[in-house]
Design an enzyme around this catalytic site. Structure first.
Site, PDB file in Angstrom:
ATOM      1  CG  ASP A 136      -2.108   0.905   1.055  1.00 36.40           C
ATOM      2  OD1 ASP A 136      -2.436   1.246  -0.100  1.00 36.40           O
ATOM      3  OD2 ASP A 136      -2.704   1.285   2.073  1.00 36.40           O
ATOM      4  CG  HIS A 143      -4.854  10.671   2.491  1.00 35.24           C
ATOM      5  ND1 HIS A 143      -5.888  10.608   3.405  1.00 35.24           N
ATOM      6  CD2 HIS A 143      -3.909   9.797   2.929  1.00 35.24           C
ATOM      7  CE1 HIS A 143      -5.584   9.733   4.354  1.00 35.24           C
ATOM      8  NE2 HIS A 143      -4.384   9.226   4.089  1.00 35.24           N
ATOM      9  NE  ARG A 152       4.354  15.613   9.742  1.00 38.11           N
ATOM     10  CZ  ARG A 152       3.745  14.514   9.285  1.00 38.11           C
ATOM     11  NH1 ARG A 152       3.524  13.505  10.104  1.00 38.11           N
ATOM     12  NH2 ARG A 152       3.375  14.410   8.026  1.00 38.11           N
ATOM     13  CD  GLU A 212      -6.215   4.648   4.688  1.00 40.47           C
ATOM     14  OE1 GLU A 212      -5.520   3.830   4.051  1.00 40.47           O
ATOM     15  OE2 GLU A 212      -5.739   5.474   5.494  1.00 40.47           O
ATOM     16  CD  GLU A 214      -5.486   2.709  -0.337  1.00 36.62           C
ATOM     17  OE1 GLU A 214      -4.709   2.066  -1.072  1.00 36.62           O
ATOM     18  OE2 GLU A 214      -5.335   2.814   0.896  1.00 36.62           O
ATOM     19  CG  ASP A 246      -5.778   0.054   3.508  1.00 31.70           C
ATOM     20  OD1 ASP A 246      -5.825  -1.099   3.949  1.00 31.70           O
ATOM     21  OD2 ASP A 246      -4.845   0.843   3.729  1.00 31.70           O
ATOM     22  NE  ARG A 250      -7.865   6.639   9.595  1.00 30.95           N
ATOM     23  CZ  ARG A 250      -7.184   6.407   8.488  1.00 30.95           C
ATOM     24  NH1 ARG A 250      -5.934   5.969   8.564  1.00 30.95           N
ATOM     25  NH2 ARG A 250      -7.728   6.583   7.313  1.00 30.95           N
ATOM     26  CD  GLN A 253      -2.994   4.423  10.729  1.00 29.18           C
ATOM     27  OE1 GLN A 253      -4.225   4.457  10.605  1.00 29.18           O
ATOM     28  NE2 GLN A 253      -2.189   4.929   9.825  1.00 29.18           N
ATOM     29  CE  LYS A 266      -3.493   2.245   7.472  1.00 26.18           C
ATOM     30  NZ  LYS A 266      -4.299   3.045   6.571  1.00 26.18           N
ATOM     31  CB  THR A 270      -7.759  -4.769   2.205  1.00 20.49           C
ATOM     32  OG1 THR A 270      -6.788  -4.433   3.193  1.00 20.49           O
ATOM     33  CG2 THR A 270      -7.668  -3.780   1.047  1.00 20.49           C
ATOM     34  CD  GLU A 377      -8.038  12.895   4.011  1.00 24.40           C
ATOM     35  OE1 GLU A 377      -7.693  13.704   3.141  1.00 24.40           O
ATOM     36  OE2 GLU A 377      -8.192  11.676   3.792  1.00 24.40           O
TER      37      GLU A 377
END
Ligand code: CA
Length: 432
Positions: A136, A143, A152, A212, A214, A246, A250, A253, A266, A270, A377
């Site tokens: 992946d 994203h 950050r 996710e 993808e 995916d 969170r 993770q 994760k 999937t 998001e």
């Protein structure tokens, strides 16, 4: 594009004559999984077709591969390489065309048509490939930027490596499932009070279960260990594409990922859409990657080739009460790295890519708030409600929620799409 003689092919179907995606089906009449293509609301059973006496005259490229469409996966077909996929797809388009050059091969053969042309409602879909490895990536620029900014701040949103190489990690192939398979909420180590020091984890069902959005790509022909695939040759190693969800926990993770990256957050599931859309079918929808302002290492340089696709993507969330809301619409063009670049980078040090391996783009998000491919998001890090029909809201997924991802491109009557990539969340196994 010519029209088809197959009945009930709506102009809005993702499975027009311009598509011809390959999958693995079974039916009550033939319960052993085998190959088929989708056309409108039907499938053309390729095993039934290949049992007919004229098959090898119609498909000479398959003469030395008897039973290739009776196999439970498409690996053997994928390994034949792109020129063969191209020829077979073209021949199937001809057989299904109103102006077919071989009406006797299928169109005017009532007995074979009866056996080979089945309603999609009457077949079960299976995983299309035997998937050896799953990798992946993180090629969705918006994203990577918005998640980086959440954690950050905007100044340091992108890590220094981001524009130099397609960042990726080795995922888990054993938990890839076909669309429609229920997804059990994972249990894992989570930090319930993030302010407490020292940190004290609890083993519990994830409270931040996410999606996710993808695009996935299947490898057709392999490279030998110790050799690498050139970026300019990489497209010859691609079989086709699927939509990929995916699923991500969170909270698991966040606690586990330092310093080696994602693991249990994760690896529990999937989901992929069932039909493999061949590389040739997406050719008309090519576009360029998002501008990368960094000079690339030569092995990644595609000279601004159009090597990604503009596919309209959509995510629907259906509550346990049955209310459906489209929570995101975006496009697969929002990538900073293409699959050829991912393949060139992946194999750079001599890692062998094998037939059936799958690569994921990483979450695809567009630049605006309604184009985000994850709830992380959409809810701005779990701080804002996502409004749903039925006076309901979500920040992350609840038990009983169903997520439907779709991808489609092209004009009415010539649409190329993937079919639904669906999963419903089941409650976690209680922690002992
Ligand atoms: Ca991912």
């Amino acid at each position: 594009m010519a029209s088809t003689w197959v009945p009930d092919v709506s102009p809005d179907t993702p499975f027009s004559l311009a598509n011809i995606p390959f999958g693995i089906v079974s039916s009550s009449a033939d319960p052993a999984p085998h190959a088929a293509i989708a056309i409108g609301i039907h499938v053309l059973d390729l095993k039934a077709l290949s049992s007919h006496a004229t098959f090898h005259d119609v498909f000479p490229a398959l003469k030395n591969h008897p039973g290739i469409f009776s196999k439970p996966t498409l690996n053997e077909f994928a390994a034949l390489g792109r020129p063969v996929h191209r020829e077979i797809r073209k021949t199937i388009q001809d057989l299904l065309s109103s102006e077919t050059s071989r009406p006797e091969a299928l169109k005017d053969n009532a007995e074979l048509r009866e056996k080979a042309l089945l309603s999609q409602r009457n077949v079960k879909m299976h995983l299309p490939m035997n998937i050896g490895d799953y990798t992946d990536f993180y090629a969705g620029f918006h994203h990577a930027y918005s998640v980086g900014a959440l954690f950050r701040g905007p100044q340091k949103a992108l890590q220094p490596n981001y524009t130099h190489l397609p960042v990726g990690y080795h995922g888990r192939a054993s938990s890839i499932v076909v669309s429609g398979t229920p997804i059990k909420r994972p249990v894992g180590q989570i930090i319930i009070d993030p302010t407490a020091e020292p940190k004290q984890p609890t083993t519990a069902p994830s409270r931040r279960l996410d999606i996710e959005l993808e695009l996935g790509c299947f490898i057709s022909t392999p490279n030998e260990m110790g050799s690498s695939i050139k970026v300019t040759d990489a497209e010859d190693h691609i079989f086709g594409y699927v939509i990929l969800n995916d699923w991500s926990a969170r909270d698991i993770q966040t606690w586990e990922y330092i310093p080696l990256g994602p693991f249990n957050g994760k690896n529990f599931a999937t989901t992929i859409s069932p039909w493999v859309v061949l590389a040739d079918a997406l050719d008309p929808f090519r576009t360029k990657c998002l501008d990368n302002w960094t000079p690339l290492q030569p092995y990644l340089n595609e000279n601004k080739k159009e090597s990604i696709f503009d596919i309209e993507l959509q995510v629907d969330l259906i509550t346990p009460q049955g209310d459906a809301t489209t929570i995101s619409t975006t496009s697969s063009k929002y990538l900073m790295w293409s699959f050829p670049q991912m393949i060139a980078h992946h194999s750079l040090g001599g890692c062998p890519m094998r037939t059936g391996d799958i690569l994921g783009t990483g979450t695809i998000s567009g630049p605006t708030p309604n184009e985000k491919g994850s709830l992380l998001e959409l809810s701005e890090g779990g701080k804002k409600d996502v409004m749903l029909y039925g006076m309901d809201v979500r920040r992350f997924l609840k038990d009983g929620d169903t997520v439907v991802m779709r991808g489609i491109c092209g004009k009415p009557g010539e649409k190329v799409g993937f079919g639904d990539c669906v999963g419903r969340i089941l409650a976690a196994t209680p922690v002992q």
